[in-house]
Motif scaffolding. Structure first.
Motif, PDB file in Angstrom:
ATOM      1  N   LYS A 107      24.188   3.204  -4.742  1.00 14.92           N
ATOM      2  CA  LYS A 107      24.840   3.594  -6.122  1.00 14.92           C
ATOM      3  C   LYS A 107      23.825   5.028  -6.604  1.00 14.92           C
ATOM      4  O   LYS A 107      22.498   4.473  -6.682  1.00 14.92           O
ATOM      5  CB  LYS A 107      23.880   1.580  -7.254  1.00 14.92           C
ATOM      6  CG  LYS A 107      24.103   2.059  -9.017  1.00 14.92           C
ATOM      7  CD  LYS A 107      23.950   0.929  -8.897  1.00 14.92           C
ATOM      8  CE  LYS A 107      24.357   0.344 -10.879  1.00 14.92           C
ATOM      9  NZ  LYS A 107      24.131  -0.712 -11.239  1.00 14.92           N
ATOM     10  N   ASP A 108      24.171   5.158  -7.452  1.00 19.12           N
ATOM     11  CA  ASP A 108      23.546   6.721  -8.133  1.00 19.12           C
ATOM     12  C   ASP A 108      22.784   6.125  -9.372  1.00 19.12           C
ATOM     13  O   ASP A 108      23.233   5.585 -10.417  1.00 19.12           O
ATOM     14  CB  ASP A 108      24.730   7.616  -8.905  1.00 19.12           C
ATOM     15  CG  ASP A 108      23.853   8.762  -9.351  1.00 19.12           C
ATOM     16  OD1 ASP A 108      22.413   8.865  -9.609  1.00 19.12           O
ATOM     17  OD2 ASP A 108      24.826  10.132  -9.965  1.00 19.12           O
ATOM     18  N   GLU A 114      21.552   7.810 -11.862  1.00 20.05           N
ATOM     19  CA  GLU A 114      21.130   8.193 -12.811  1.00 20.05           C
ATOM     20  C   GLU A 114      22.574   8.041 -14.083  1.00 20.05           C
ATOM     21  O   GLU A 114      22.510   7.374 -15.058  1.00 20.05           O
ATOM     22  CB  GLU A 114      21.724   9.573 -12.995  1.00 20.05           C
ATOM     23  CG  GLU A 114      19.894  10.016 -12.293  1.00 20.05           C
ATOM     24  CD  GLU A 114      19.670  11.661 -12.880  1.00 20.05           C
ATOM     25  OE1 GLU A 114      20.429  12.264 -12.994  1.00 20.05           O
ATOM     26  OE2 GLU A 114      18.399  12.524 -11.804  1.00 20.05           O
ATOM     27  N   THR A 115      23.707   7.740 -13.191  1.00 24.33           N
ATOM     28  CA  THR A 115      25.559   7.138 -13.759  1.00 24.33           C
ATOM     29  C   THR A 115      25.825   6.332 -13.003  1.00 24.33           C
ATOM     30  O   THR A 115      26.907   5.966 -14.141  1.00 24.33           O
ATOM     31  CB  THR A 115      25.791   8.623 -13.143  1.00 24.33           C
ATOM     32  OG1 THR A 115      26.468   8.834 -11.597  1.00 24.33           O
ATOM     33  CG2 THR A 115      25.450  10.422 -13.779  1.00 24.33           C
ATOM     34  N   GLU A 122      27.097   5.954 -10.379  1.00 18.19           N
ATOM     35  CA  GLU A 122      29.004   6.197  -9.879  1.00 18.19           C
ATOM     36  C   GLU A 122      27.907   4.961  -8.692  1.00 18.19           C
ATOM     37  O   GLU A 122      26.848   5.445  -7.762  1.00 18.19           O
ATOM     38  CB  GLU A 122      28.554   7.331  -9.587  1.00 18.19           C
ATOM     39  CG  GLU A 122      29.971   7.915  -8.967  1.00 18.19           C
ATOM     40  CD  GLU A 122      30.066   9.321  -8.573  1.00 18.19           C
ATOM     41  OE1 GLU A 122      30.998   9.859  -7.957  1.00 18.19           O
ATOM     42  OE2 GLU A 122      28.820  10.081  -9.062  1.00 18.19           O
ATOM     43  N   SER A 162      28.492  14.855  -7.387  1.00 22.50           N
ATOM     44  CA  SER A 162      28.513  15.176  -8.932  1.00 22.50           C
ATOM     45  C   SER A 162      27.394  15.421  -9.844  1.00 22.50           C
ATOM     46  O   SER A 162      27.171  15.669 -10.656  1.00 22.50           O
ATOM     47  CB  SER A 162      28.848  13.382  -9.551  1.00 22.50           C
ATOM     48  OG  SER A 162      28.664  11.998  -9.806  1.00 22.50           O
ATOM     49  N   SER A 163      26.132  14.211 -10.103  1.00 22.10           N
ATOM     50  CA  SER A 163      24.940  14.514 -10.716  1.00 22.10           C
ATOM     51  C   SER A 163      24.092  15.233 -10.011  1.00 22.10           C
ATOM     52  O   SER A 163      23.655  15.651 -11.212  1.00 22.10           O
ATOM     53  CB  SER A 163      24.662  12.766 -10.801  1.00 22.10           C
ATOM     54  OG  SER A 163      23.577  12.741  -9.696  1.00 22.10           O
ATOM     55  N   HIS A 214      21.728  14.158  -8.844  1.00 21.63           N
ATOM     56  CA  HIS A 214      20.402  13.319  -7.945  1.00 21.63           C
ATOM     57  C   HIS A 214      19.642  13.466  -6.997  1.00 21.63           C
ATOM     58  O   HIS A 214      20.711  13.458  -5.983  1.00 21.63           O
ATOM     59  CB  HIS A 214      20.698  12.083  -8.983  1.00 21.63           C
ATOM     60  CG  HIS A 214      19.161  11.436  -8.256  1.00 21.63           C
ATOM     61  ND1 HIS A 214      18.519  10.676  -9.153  1.00 21.63           N
ATOM     62  CD2 HIS A 214      19.223  10.166  -7.628  1.00 21.63           C
ATOM     63  CE1 HIS A 214      17.996  10.201  -8.836  1.00 21.63           C
ATOM     64  NE2 HIS A 214      17.935   9.511  -7.795  1.00 21.63           N
TER      65      HIS A 214
END
Length: 317
Positions: free
Chosen positions: A28-29, A31-32, A34, A50-51, A53
């Motif tokens: 799991k990200d 930050e988002t 995702e 995507s982010s 991170h």
């Protein structure tokens, strides 16, 4: 032959049998939120596509991704006294060390190795946060000092990847003594005229920021890294004020002159190689796909630069 036993039952078992799925296939990200497939994340050097991170990465994974073809020669870890203070809190210090060694397959929190990036030979020292929070004890201090001494002996530039929560409380004053000891070893590297680049990763806090982590010729930070002496929560409780947004993060420190640049892990290798060529006063090397035919002819026609072995190149001059 019993055809039911030999043929039917295995097929039924294979269809209906319960298979345990690994729990870490999806990550799991933070930050988002995702979910990212672990293989995609590993192929992207543990940077969320995507982010952007940056996840924590082990010392061996970092060295493998940093050096050309993943090849390097690791330095042997120095031997030090184990649990000199016979420390015990909720658990014995020796038990914590045993668990950390089993978890990381490392002798302590620091790993040094010699290898090449884009053909340049150098020594890299990496702190692994997974080993007791990258805390600095006698073993870690000795490993860092040995890295500096080996770099001086072999006349190699040194790149240090810092990741630490500070001094190791289980070793008390013996841990704090590593701060001046590593600083003295660093001074010898600079006296030899060898470049020293520091990469500040998440997190770099505590005593290391009072010594070798903030004494580089160039300071690079990974995006979003927490960097500082005391944590933001401690500072807020001390001054009784709300801290600015992004305080002590890499981007905030760059804007306020505490670090020189913020560089993605995906671009770290080529950035450090370019910096080392500047500090070592070597010719820049263009990648084959970006070098024009005229540039290739001009480069071949240029004479090799003269090297004065008696006077090492001074960083930043």
């Amino acid at each position: 032959m019993n055809w039911i036993t030999s043929y039917v039952r295995p097929k039924i078992n294979s269809m209906l049998g319960r298979r345990d799925m690994p729990e870490n296939l999806w990550i799991k990200d933070p930050e988002t939120g995702e979910m990212v497939f672990h293989k995609d994340l590993e192929d992207n050097l543990w940077v969320i596509p995507s982010s952007g991170h940056h996840m924590k990465i082990s010392a061996r994974e970092r060295l493998k991704s940093f050096f050309d073809d993943g090849e390097y020669q690791a330095l042997e870890s120095p031997k030090v006294a184990v649990d000199p203070l016979k420390f015990r809190d909720e658990r014995r210090y020796t038990d914590r060390l045993r668990d950390a060694k089993a978890k990381t397959s490392m002798d302590d929190a620091v790993l040094s190795a010699v290898g090449r990036i884009e053909g340049l030979e150098l020594l890299a020292t990496v702190q692994d946060f997974a080993f007791m929070g990258g805390s600095l004890g006698m073993a870690a201090g000795e490993a860092i000092i040995k890295g500096f001494e080996t770099a001086v002996e072999r006349k190699l530039p040194l790149v240090l990847f810092a990741a630490s929560g500070g001094a190791r409380m289980q070793e008390g004053i013996l841990s704090l003594m590593q701060l001046p000891r590593t600083t003295v070893a660093l001074d010898r590297l600079k006296e030899a005229g060898l470049p020293y680049i520091v990469v500040l990763t998440n997190p770099t806090t505590g005593g290391v920021t009072a010594s070798y982590a903030m004494l580089g010729d160039v300071h690079i930070a990974e995006p979003g890294a927490l960097i500082g002496f005391a944590g933001p929560r401690v500072i807020e409780q001390t001054i009784r004020e709300k801290l600015p947004e992004g305080f002590q993060r890499a981007e905030y420190l760059k804007d306020h002159g505490m670090v020189d640049m913020v560089v993605s892990r995906l671009e770290m290798k080529e950035t450090i190689a370019r910096l080392l060529r500047i500090l070592l006063k070597e010719k820049a090397v263009l990648k084959p796909e970006t070098q024009t035919e005229e540039g290739k002819q001009e480069a071949e026609a240029l004479p090799a630069p003269a090297v004065d072995e008696a006077t090492p190149a001074q960083p930043g001059t």
